[in-house]
Design a protein around this motif. Structure first.
Motif, PDB file in Angstrom:
ATOM      1  N   ALA A  28       0.841  -1.202   0.000  1.00  0.00           N
ATOM      2  CA  ALA A  28       0.000   0.000   0.000  1.00  0.00           C
ATOM      3  C   ALA A  28       0.872   1.247   0.000  1.00  0.00           C
ATOM      4  O   ALA A  28       2.083   1.171   0.208  1.00  0.00           O
ATOM      5  CB  ALA A  28      -0.894  -0.006   1.240  1.00  0.00           C
ATOM      6  N   GLY A  29       0.266   2.387  -0.229  1.00  0.00           N
ATOM      7  CA  GLY A  29       0.968   3.652  -0.094  1.00  0.00           C
ATOM      8  C   GLY A  29       1.176   3.949   1.377  1.00  0.00           C
ATOM      9  O   GLY A  29       0.251   3.834   2.186  1.00  0.00           O
ATOM     10  N   VAL A  30       2.402   4.322   1.724  1.00  0.00           N
ATOM     11  CA  VAL A  30       2.774   4.455   3.137  1.00  0.00           C
ATOM     12  C   VAL A  30       2.913   5.927   3.521  1.00  0.00           C
ATOM     13  O   VAL A  30       3.516   6.711   2.785  1.00  0.00           O
ATOM     14  CB  VAL A  30       4.104   3.720   3.397  1.00  0.00           C
ATOM     15  CG1 VAL A  30       4.574   3.923   4.828  1.00  0.00           C
ATOM     16  CG2 VAL A  30       3.952   2.240   3.083  1.00  0.00           C
ATOM     17  N   GLN A  84      -2.409   3.586   2.867  1.00  0.00           N
ATOM     18  CA  GLN A  84      -3.640   3.723   2.090  1.00  0.00           C
ATOM     19  C   GLN A  84      -3.481   2.871   0.837  1.00  0.00           C
ATOM     20  O   GLN A  84      -2.578   3.098   0.039  1.00  0.00           O
ATOM     21  CB  GLN A  84      -3.823   5.205   1.739  1.00  0.00           C
ATOM     22  CG  GLN A  84      -5.057   5.533   0.958  1.00  0.00           C
ATOM     23  CD  GLN A  84      -5.179   7.039   0.717  1.00  0.00           C
ATOM     24  OE1 GLN A  84      -4.756   7.845   1.540  1.00  0.00           O
ATOM     25  NE2 GLN A  84      -5.740   7.411  -0.405  1.00  0.00           N
ATOM     26  N   PRO A 101      -4.741   1.738  -2.674  1.00  0.00           N
ATOM     27  CA  PRO A 101      -5.668   2.120  -3.749  1.00  0.00           C
ATOM     28  C   PRO A 101      -6.545   0.949  -4.160  1.00  0.00           C
ATOM     29  O   PRO A 101      -6.191  -0.224  -3.974  1.00  0.00           O
ATOM     30  CB  PRO A 101      -4.744   2.542  -4.898  1.00  0.00           C
ATOM     31  CG  PRO A 101      -3.414   2.770  -4.283  1.00  0.00           C
ATOM     32  CD  PRO A 101      -3.345   1.848  -3.113  1.00  0.00           C
TER      33      PRO A 101
END
Lengths: 214, 164
Positions: free
Chosen positions: A50-52, A194, A196
């Motif tokens: 995920a985006g960190v 987060q 996507p």
């Protein structure tokens, strides 16, 4: 007496014989230049799919009505990894895929799934009451908890997380155009990442295991 | 016979022996340069790309919010970002401003960054309030194969770097 300096030392007597050696050196330098184009170094490590967020902040707290009849807040799930999605029960495309993915991820976690809580926050409080959310979520995984509440409270929550939601269409057939990321909150209540829309269940399994271990 | 000729015309003299070599020198130099250019291109085309970082950084500079409040139009993210798998496939969004910013798909706090990796070549669409269209497209291209694709990738990066 003026001393003459040969401007072409490589081409003076014997220079032609040395040219191949100089060419070789030049080719080596060219090779180095080509390699420099690639720029050396090790790629950065990416622990999560995920985006960190770095540094992570405390996930914005809320207290809203839960589909299980109790008040839902992040504090209630402290000690668990929370996977939080925003959507609505009438969603035909995105939300079923998201919830199906999260259900499969939970199954993939095995016993570790007990330390994971999926929270589904409605962006359509007009149609999604607690009972409707409960019935809807049970089709995916009975452990999922839905969240609804006053439109203003839900709008404030969306603002805190950077979620967008916009009503499209009129009458009862309207749809909600909304952002579709899933928020990963660690056991200490920090918003760590987060994910996507569109990631496979295995990516959630991977990230949740890392968050549980951290 | 040759000893009867003036030294300057004698083919046996050192100066006469150097003349053909000097005459060949420009051709050799051209050949050398051509070989160097060819070797550089071959190296750039076939040497594996080992990036120092796979991050593609976009930063909201300090004072952006104030500039926007003053009516200035400030664009940080282009409407389309192109990344390449294995090379620059991590979108790194950093907020160096004083207020929270919706930056691409994420709300990023002051001093915070959001690092989003991509593992599949595709075109991704994100809702993004920073754009007038409300959309951000991220095109993730496959890792370039050795040869022309690698060379083209390097040349494109050089061109992009020279524009900055």
């Amino acid at each position: 007496m003026t001393r003459l300096v040969n401007p072409l030392p490589a081409l003076s007597d014997g220079g032609a014989a040395r040219l191949p050696r100089r060419l070789l050196l030049a080719l080596l330098l060219a090779g180095a230049a080509g390699a420099a184009l690639a720029a050396g170094g090790a790629p950065a490590g990416l622990p999560l799919k995920a985006g960190v967020f770095e540094p992570p902040r405390q996930a914005p707290e809320f207290a809203l009505r839960g589909s299980d009849g109790a008040e839902v807040s992040l504090a209630r799930f402290r000690g668990k990894v929370v996977l939080m999605a925003f959507g609505f029960a009438n969603c035909a495309a995105v939300c079923p895929v998201t919830l199906g993915t999260l259900a499969e991820a939970r199954r993939g976690l095995g016993p570790a799934a007990e330390a994971v809580q999926v929270v589904f926050v409605t962006v359509d409080p007009e149609r999604d009451d607690a009972a409707k959310l409960k019935a809807y979520l049970a089709a995916f995984d009975p452990s999922f908890v839905g969240v609804t509440g006053a439109p203003a409270a839900l709008a404030a929550m969306r603002r805190d997380y950077g979620v967008t939601a916009r009503r499209q269409g009129t009458g009862n057939g309207y749809v909600m155009d909304h952002s579709s990321s899933i928020y990963l909150i660690d056991r200490a209540g920090k918003l760590r990442a987060q994910m996507p829309y569109g990631h496979a269940p295995g990516d959630f399994v991977h990230d949740v295991k890392l968050l549980l271990a951290s | 016979m040759s000893s009867a000729l003036p030294a300057a015309l004698s083919t046996d003299s050192p100066a006469a022996a150097a003349r053909p070599r000097l005459a060949r020198a420009p051709a050799l130099a051209t050949l050398g340069l051509a070989l160097i250019a060819l070797a550089t291109l071959a190296c750039a085309a076939f040497a594996p790309i080992v990036p120092a970082s796979r991050d593609e950084l976009f930063e909201i500079p300090h004072g952006t919010w104030a500039r926007r409040m003053a009516g200035e139009k400030v664009e940080i993210l282009p409407p389309t970002i192109t990344l390449t798998l294995g090379l620059n496939d991590v979108l790194l969004l950093r907020n160096a401003d004083e207020v929270p910013q919706t930056f691409g798909p994420a709300l990023v706090m002051p001093g915070q960054s959001f690092r989003l990796p991509f593992a599949v070549a595709s075109t991704y669409g994100f809702a993004c309030s920073a754009h007038a269209s409300g959309q951000l497209a991220v095109i993730v291209e496959p890792h370039p194969a050795p040869g022309w694709a690698t060379l083209r990738w390097r040349l494109r990066r050089l061109a992009a770097a020279s524009r900055r």
